[in-house]
Design an enzyme around this catalytic site. Structure first.
Site, PDB file in Angstrom:
ATOM      1  N   ASP A 191       0.684  -1.070   0.016  1.00  0.00           N
ATOM      2  CA  ASP A 191       0.056   0.100   0.085  1.00  0.00           C
ATOM      3  C   ASP A 191       0.720   1.508  -0.016  1.00  0.00           C
ATOM      4  OD1 ASP A 191      -2.407   1.680   0.485  1.00  0.00           O
ATOM      5  OD2 ASP A 191      -3.369  -0.444   0.751  1.00  0.00           O
ATOM      6  N   HIS A 231      -3.941   5.044   3.711  1.00  0.00           N
ATOM      7  CA  HIS A 231      -4.875   4.098   3.035  1.00  0.00           C
ATOM      8  C   HIS A 231      -4.448   3.009   3.546  1.00  0.00           C
ATOM      9  CE1 HIS A 231      -6.224   1.699  -0.485  1.00  0.00           C
ATOM     10  NE2 HIS A 231      -7.276   2.568  -0.373  1.00  0.00           N
ATOM     11  N   SER A 409     -10.798  -1.245  -2.565  1.00  0.00           N
ATOM     12  CA  SER A 409      -9.682  -1.114  -1.618  1.00  0.00           C
ATOM     13  C   SER A 409     -10.028  -1.751  -0.385  1.00  0.00           C
ATOM     14  CB  SER A 409      -9.341   0.373  -1.247  1.00  0.00           C
ATOM     15  OG  SER A 409      -8.625   0.710  -2.349  1.00  0.00           O
TER      16      SER A 409
END
Length: 564
Positions: A191, A231, A409
């Site tokens: 990520d 994220h 995601s």
């Protein structure tokens, strides 16, 4: 990648093979760029397929041996003599890292030095991977969505918190009840950053139990991953968080490797090369499952973007890397993309790769999320593969707070954790057999399409298909289903909700709150209620740990909570 900006999975667009990037305008002399330099062969290498311990860990070798996967010349490291030749050239080129699978090296140098490198007889070709040198700046926070209404078994919900429905939908709660929480399974998460993971209370078991075994930063170099974009924090929490009464992820006892491969400040093929390097690291470390909520379709100019025709599993560097990762015995779980309601529409790389799980997003009721990308792959294969909850999915922020957000995601790590637990429960399966078992028993197995693929998998359904003489119950059966629950936990200043087991309903109750010393600090009577859920106010409590005791006659239940 996969958030609400152009960078995130599905909201980024790529086009064209990596080799085509070499045709883009050359960088100005003196400007250092990163380039992927392909070598002609591995002739004269000191490494041998008969001595894999020189470049693969014992765990990596064991993973291959168990699945009958041979070590091939593809797996041999780049010839170190070739690397030395490159390093010794005038211009001081820096070899950032090498690729075993592509027989290549990522080299930082200017255009004059690159010309010297490509003139070497050992070099086949080179492609420029980045065209800009931007300083890091934080990316926008993900868009949060309102909480969804509570559904399901509330006693279990009280333990899992907002993660309950996304875990339950794919059978992860029943998987946990059966004793499979990812113990012994290694998961690598690729990520853009993991700020706060080392401080979030719900993630502390990773450190207390030594289950965060490695970190790698392929963007900046080194091993610090607790920085950059949040994220990755959101995504790994969906798998790894483990705080009963607040939030439990889908594989809360797994072992983790965290890798930064994405730079949110620009979009260039260097990030796909970082993905490749991380996948080779994961292979060598013996990782079982890769969870990647990243996607590539369009690059910043002058790097050339992909077209949908390139989404064939054989063009994008990340897709080619994901395919090899599958070939060496890892289960690769990749977000399908968030392009379903925009002009791109289709999956992104590496979700187009062969032999991996590409994950679509659904809501809590199993309906396809409008943003979730469609298939098929450009060569006609059914994509996505499976689906999990990615609309109003619950994840954790770097502060440790839970929020709901949208994206494939989030569906990706939710499913990746269940995959790890399923493999733990069925250790004799190969990686491809794991995928086949989940796919063949998913909700659309008999009628797959290019919206949700084979549909929503379920641990119990897949497990029982493999174990028809010793099936699991279809619903959770752990003692927590009849335990006293309380949420939110940790508690704030507002009202709390008690979740009553059956034997405390329909009769007046006595509630007592005890501090850590056992002293009663609050007490009240509750009217009889047939409801499973009763709101209460504890009064003003100092910060700390408490026990809530609820009794009716000789029946007494307790639950611990934290006042913040």
């Amino acid at each position: 990648m996969a958030l609400s900006t152009r960078k995130w999975l599905g909201l980024a667009l790529l086009a064209g093979a990596l080799e085509l990037l070499a045709a883009a305008p050359a960088a100005a002399q003196g400007t250092v760029r990163r380039h992927l330099v392909y070598f002609r062969d591995k002739a004269g290498t000191p490494y041998s397929v008969t001595q894999p311990q020189a470049f693969l860990s014992a765990r990596a070798i064991a993973r291959r041996t168990k699945q009958g996967i041979a070590v091939l010349p593809r797996d041999l490291p780049v010839n170190p003599a070739y690397v030395t030749q490159v390093k010794n050239l005038t211009g001081s080129p820096q070899v950032v890292y090498t690729s075993r699978w592509f027989n290549a090296a990522v080299v930082a140098c200017d255009s004059v030095t690159l010309a010297r490198i490509t003139a070497l007889p050992i070099v086949r070709s080179a492609a420029t991977l980045n065209r800009s040198q931007q300083k890091f700046s934080p990316a926008p926070a993900p868009v949060q969505v309102p909480p969804v209404a509570a559904r399901g078994t509330l006693a279990t919900r009280a333990q899992y918190g907002p993660a309950y429905q996304q875990d339950r939908q794919i059978g992860a709660t029943a998987m946990h009840d059966a004793g499979f929480r990812g113990d012994g399974m290694h998961i690598a998460v690729f990520d853009a950053g993991f700020p706060g993971v080392n401080q979030i209370p719900a993630m502390q078991p990773l450190f207390q139990e030594n289950r965060l075994v490695a970190t790698r930063n392929f963007v900046d170099g080194g091993k610090n991953v607790y920085l950059r974009n949040s994220h990755g924090t959101n995504c790994v929490s969906a798998i790894a968080a483990n705080q009963a009464g607040f939030y439990i992820g889908t594989a809360p006892k797994a072992t983790f490797h965290l890798c930064i491969t994405e730079d949110v400040n620009s979009e260039h093929p260097i990030e796909e090369a970082n993905w490749l390097a991380a996948a080779e690291y994961a292979d060598s470390a013996g990782v079982d499952v890769i969870s990647s909520s990243l996607g590539y379709t369009t690059f910043d100019a002058p790097s050339r973007s992909y077209t949908y025709a390139a989404m064939n599993g054989r063009t994008a560097i990340s897709s080619r890397a994901a395919t090899v990762a599958a070939r060496v015995g890892m289960v690769v779980v990749s977000a399908a993309g968030n392009e379903g309601n925009n002009f791109w529409r289709y999956i992104s790389a590496p979700a187009d790769a062969d032999s991996i799980i590409s994950v679509a997003a659904v809501d809590s009721m199993g309906n396809k999320a409008g943003f979730s990308s469609f298939g098929p792959s450009a060569d006609g294969r059914i994509k996505p593969t499976l689906a999990a909850m990615g609309q109003a999915a619950a994840v954790l922020s770097p502060s440790g707070a839970a929020f709901r957000g949208n994206g494939t995601s989030y569906a990706c790590p939710v499913l990746a954790g269940m995959v790890a637990g399923f493999w733990q429960a069925n250790p004799t399966l190969t990686a491809q057999q794991v995928i086949a078992a989940l796919r063949s028993t998913a909700s659309q197995a008999n009628n797959p399409d290019n919206s949700l693929g084979y549909g929503i998998p379920n641990f119990v359904t897949a497990y029982n298909a493999l174990h028809p003489t010793a099936p699991l119950a279809a619903t959770a059966s752990s003692p927590t289903a009849e335990a006293l629950g309380l949420y939110p936990n940790p508690a704030g200043e507002g009202a709390l909700t008690l979740v009553l087991p059956q034997d405390l309903r329909g009769q007046p109750l006595t509630l007592r709150v005890l501090d850590a010393r056992g002293a009663v600090v609050a007490q009240q009577r509750l009217s009889a209620s047939t409801s499973s859920e009763v709101p209460v106010r504890m009064g003003r409590l100092a910060k700390g740990a408490y026990t809530c005791e609820v009794s009716a006659g000789t029946t007494r239940r307790t639950v611990k909570f934290v006042q913040q």
